[in-house]
Design a protein around this motif. Structure first.
Motif, PDB file in Angstrom:
ATOM      1  N   LYS A   7      12.016  21.971  -5.370  1.00  0.00           N
ATOM      2  CA  LYS A   7      13.189  21.296  -5.917  1.00  0.00           C
ATOM      3  C   LYS A   7      13.740  20.230  -4.984  1.00  0.00           C
ATOM      4  O   LYS A   7      14.185  19.185  -5.435  1.00  0.00           O
ATOM      5  CB  LYS A   7      14.295  22.317  -6.223  1.00  0.00           C
ATOM      6  CG  LYS A   7      14.078  23.032  -7.527  1.00  0.00           C
ATOM      7  CD  LYS A   7      15.129  24.081  -7.734  1.00  0.00           C
ATOM      8  CE  LYS A   7      14.686  25.027  -8.850  1.00  0.00           C
ATOM      9  NZ  LYS A   7      15.674  26.052  -9.113  1.00  0.00           N
ATOM     10  N   ARG A   8      13.719  20.522  -3.677  1.00  0.00           N
ATOM     11  CA  ARG A   8      14.261  19.538  -2.741  1.00  0.00           C
ATOM     12  C   ARG A   8      13.410  18.267  -2.747  1.00  0.00           C
ATOM     13  O   ARG A   8      13.937  17.157  -2.728  1.00  0.00           O
ATOM     14  CB  ARG A   8      14.338  20.133  -1.334  1.00  0.00           C
ATOM     15  CG  ARG A   8      15.521  21.076  -1.151  1.00  0.00           C
ATOM     16  CD  ARG A   8      15.704  21.466   0.300  1.00  0.00           C
ATOM     17  NE  ARG A   8      14.596  22.280   0.791  1.00  0.00           N
ATOM     18  CZ  ARG A   8      14.576  23.620   0.736  1.00  0.00           C
ATOM     19  NH1 ARG A   8      15.590  24.276   0.215  1.00  0.00           N
ATOM     20  NH2 ARG A   8      13.539  24.293   1.189  1.00  0.00           N
ATOM     21  N   ARG A   9      12.075  18.442  -2.785  1.00  0.00           N
ATOM     22  CA  ARG A   9      11.219  17.251  -2.803  1.00  0.00           C
ATOM     23  C   ARG A   9      11.340  16.525  -4.142  1.00  0.00           C
ATOM     24  O   ARG A   9      11.297  15.297  -4.206  1.00  0.00           O
ATOM     25  CB  ARG A   9       9.764  17.647  -2.511  1.00  0.00           C
ATOM     26  CG  ARG A   9       9.586  18.165  -1.072  1.00  0.00           C
ATOM     27  CD  ARG A   9       8.208  18.740  -0.814  1.00  0.00           C
ATOM     28  NE  ARG A   9       7.133  17.760  -0.907  1.00  0.00           N
ATOM     29  CZ  ARG A   9       5.834  18.092  -0.873  1.00  0.00           C
ATOM     30  NH1 ARG A   9       5.463  19.366  -0.741  1.00  0.00           N
ATOM     31  NH2 ARG A   9       4.913  17.157  -0.965  1.00  0.00           N
ATOM     32  N   ASP A  28      12.126  26.712  -5.033  1.00  0.00           N
ATOM     33  CA  ASP A  28      13.271  26.135  -4.333  1.00  0.00           C
ATOM     34  C   ASP A  28      12.835  24.997  -3.398  1.00  0.00           C
ATOM     35  O   ASP A  28      13.476  23.946  -3.352  1.00  0.00           O
ATOM     36  CB  ASP A  28      13.975  27.231  -3.516  1.00  0.00           C
ATOM     37  CG  ASP A  28      15.419  26.872  -3.248  1.00  0.00           C
ATOM     38  OD1 ASP A  28      16.000  26.161  -4.079  1.00  0.00           O
ATOM     39  OD2 ASP A  28      15.951  27.305  -2.218  1.00  0.00           O
ATOM     40  N   ARG A  33      14.288  14.126  -4.303  1.00  0.00           N
ATOM     41  CA  ARG A  33      14.093  12.794  -3.704  1.00  0.00           C
ATOM     42  C   ARG A  33      13.380  11.844  -4.671  1.00  0.00           C
ATOM     43  O   ARG A  33      13.727  10.670  -4.772  1.00  0.00           O
ATOM     44  CB  ARG A  33      13.318  12.918  -2.388  1.00  0.00           C
ATOM     45  CG  ARG A  33      14.192  13.418  -1.237  1.00  0.00           C
ATOM     46  CD  ARG A  33      13.546  13.167   0.113  1.00  0.00           C
ATOM     47  NE  ARG A  33      12.429  14.066   0.366  1.00  0.00           N
ATOM     48  CZ  ARG A  33      12.547  15.287   0.916  1.00  0.00           C
ATOM     49  NH1 ARG A  33      13.732  15.738   1.250  1.00  0.00           N
ATOM     50  NH2 ARG A  33      11.485  16.033   1.125  1.00  0.00           N
TER      51      ARG A  33
END
Lengths: 346, 346
Positions: A26-28, A23, A31
């Motif tokens: 996924k955020r990085r 998780d 971007r």
């Protein structure tokens, strides 16, 4: 966009799928992905499908052209060298070159990364390479899947596959190659993405090369030589696709000249190539000698220094060669189209 | 279409890549692939890219919607049961359901098969499943890649990934869900393609189940229960996509309800679901008990019997449920949209 369990679950983690780690990655990843998106990529990152608006396409009678590819065991070389930010570029460029060979302009890309255990830094390096190449080639990286499969892949192993979609006007599809056409060869940057199972046997297993060791011919390390990024021919070939004298384009991948050039020649026609037309790079000469590989096989497994073939009208060969040279990649006349199927050598 | 070395090469074969075998397979694969192609698939099989004409699309302001997916370690269950013609269906249906959730009509599909050693019968069974599902779902299987990577995959192991492209009118993108909407659940056919790492630990490693053994609740074998094909919701959901009262669609995959339903709800909104609204199938109850898995985790890892959620205007819930039932899949009212993010239970 990247499907997969986005939440923590103790017993599931115990069974080998770490949902929490993936998780954060996924955020990085999001971007990096966003850095490739232009105005056609509508809907952003995170939905059940990546979206790409095609209302503005200018191609007449448009045809989508799509291709799926991997980078073979070049991923094992990346692991051997512990350098993971270039195989993503290899994958994108390989896919882009396939589209160019089909006459298409690349639009969008999706990746599939499968691994035994998600190492966030490795996944980020992989997507860094994908995003870098997508930006360079004008592709929107609109989706992907990262799968953690502990019983299928060893902990540090991964596989990497890609999927590209482009567009061509229908009139551009198919080969216009004819007897007497000239075959121009565009230089490869290295092994590209083919022949790595054999190359690894010879260089790593056989010669015991280390990644940071200088190659026998000097000037680069073994890691640099073996991981040299698959060249994208987009900047050279895309502007030529509407040239009526460009009759066919072949991407020299697995199978070499014999396996790829005939794919873009009409039935009954073949090519006669001249091995003396270009100098085979040192890496290939090393592989042939150290691996005791016959010349015939070398030309079937490796690109031997030519990554892309342009089949052009004989009278336009000089003009098209000049156009390529102007864009930084002067081609070599490596042969011609003949009335005999397959690839022959002179 | 399927790239890869199409010719024989003795030393390359010795290094673990059997080029001859894969060439024979390719011809049989081509016939399966052709069985999925309609008039939009122009250019046939064998070029550098698969072609799909989009000049006839009727969607206004069309947007391509694409998704990449795998089937996780369901491939290891297929190997355990020695049955390889269903995971291809799982993959296609998974991809199709993702497109439906994004509001798109599926058009074309490409696959990626990677293996340690190409077993022609296994590859053919895989593509048989892919082609069967593509025919059923109206998708053209316009390309694919079969990669033989002996040092990355064990001899009998393989991985399977897929890429789907569909189209939606731009006006259909995005969620229209609002507070008070009803969540309808459509029954799953089994585990679909999620939670297999945990399920295999419990059933195969823990309980020592054999593929041909009858499950404790009778009526099917363990192979049948674990390999039950991921249901395609195309026939039920596609005709509803233009219904203004259908506000959002969520495919219940990895992460379960909590991981997927919020993906199609506007910020600030969530769902309150009622576990007592439907009967959880026996397989999930067995997994919870035999694996000593908490209820909370079960609902985060597995679909628990609901594979697709339709978020609909409350006043239209009955009408839309009837429409689904008419197409053979009567839904269950499982909850409603509330002004609290995430998924809560009552």
């Amino acid at each position: 966009m990247r499907d997969g369990p986005p939440v923590s679950a103790p017993a599931y983690r115990a069974a080998g799928v770490d949902l929490e780690g993936s998780d954060a990655v996924k955020r990085r990843l999001a971007r990096l992905v966003e850095s490739t998106l232009g105005p056609e990529a509508v809907g952003g990152v995170g939905g059940f499908g990546g979206c790409y608006a095609i209302g503005g396409l200018t191609e007449a009678d448009p045809v989508l052209v799509a291709s799926a590819d991997g980078v073979g065991t070049k991923v094992l070389v990346a692991r051997w060298a512990n350098r993971h930010d270039t195989v993503g570029q290899d994958l994108v460029h390989h896919c882009v070159n396939d589209l160019l060979a089909a006459g298409a302009r690349p639009l969008l890309f999706l990746d599939y990364i499968a691994t035994g255990m998600i190492d966030p830094e490795v996944v980020l390096a992989l997507v860094e390479g994908l995003a870098r190449a997508c930006r360079a080639d004008g592709l929107a990286l609109i989706g992907g899947e990262t799968a953690e499969m502990p019983d299928l892949y060893a902990a540090g192993d991964y596989d990497l596959a890609g999927f590209v979609v482009g567009v061509a006007p229908r009139s551009r599809l198919g080969s216009r190659a004819a007897t007497g056409d000239v075959v121009l060869g565009l230089a490869a940057s290295g092994l590209h993405t083919n022949g790595y199972t054999l190359a690894r046997r010879i260089v790593i297993d056989g010669a015991g090369a280390r990644p940071d060791e200088t190659v026998p011919w000097g000037g680069e390390t073994w890691a640099e030589a073996l991981l040299a990024v698959h060249r994208s021919y987009r900047a050279t070939v895309l502007p030529l696709l509407d040239d009526p004298d460009l009759h066919a384009v072949a991407h020299v991948t697995g199978g070499g000249f014999a396996g790829n050039l005939p794919r873009v020649l009409p039935g009954g026609l073949g090519a006669r190539l001249d091995r003396s037309a270009w100098e085979v790079p040192q890496l290939f000469r090393f592989l042939a000698e150290a691996g005791n590989v016959s010349e015939e096989e070398m030309y079937r497994v490796f690109n031997m220094g030519i990554g892309m073939c342009l089949v052009v009208a004989a009278e336009a060969a000089g003009r098209i060669a000049d156009a390529c040279a102007l864009r930084g990649l002067p081609p070599v006349r490596i042969g011609r189209v003949v009335e005999e199927e397959g690839v022959g050598w002179e």
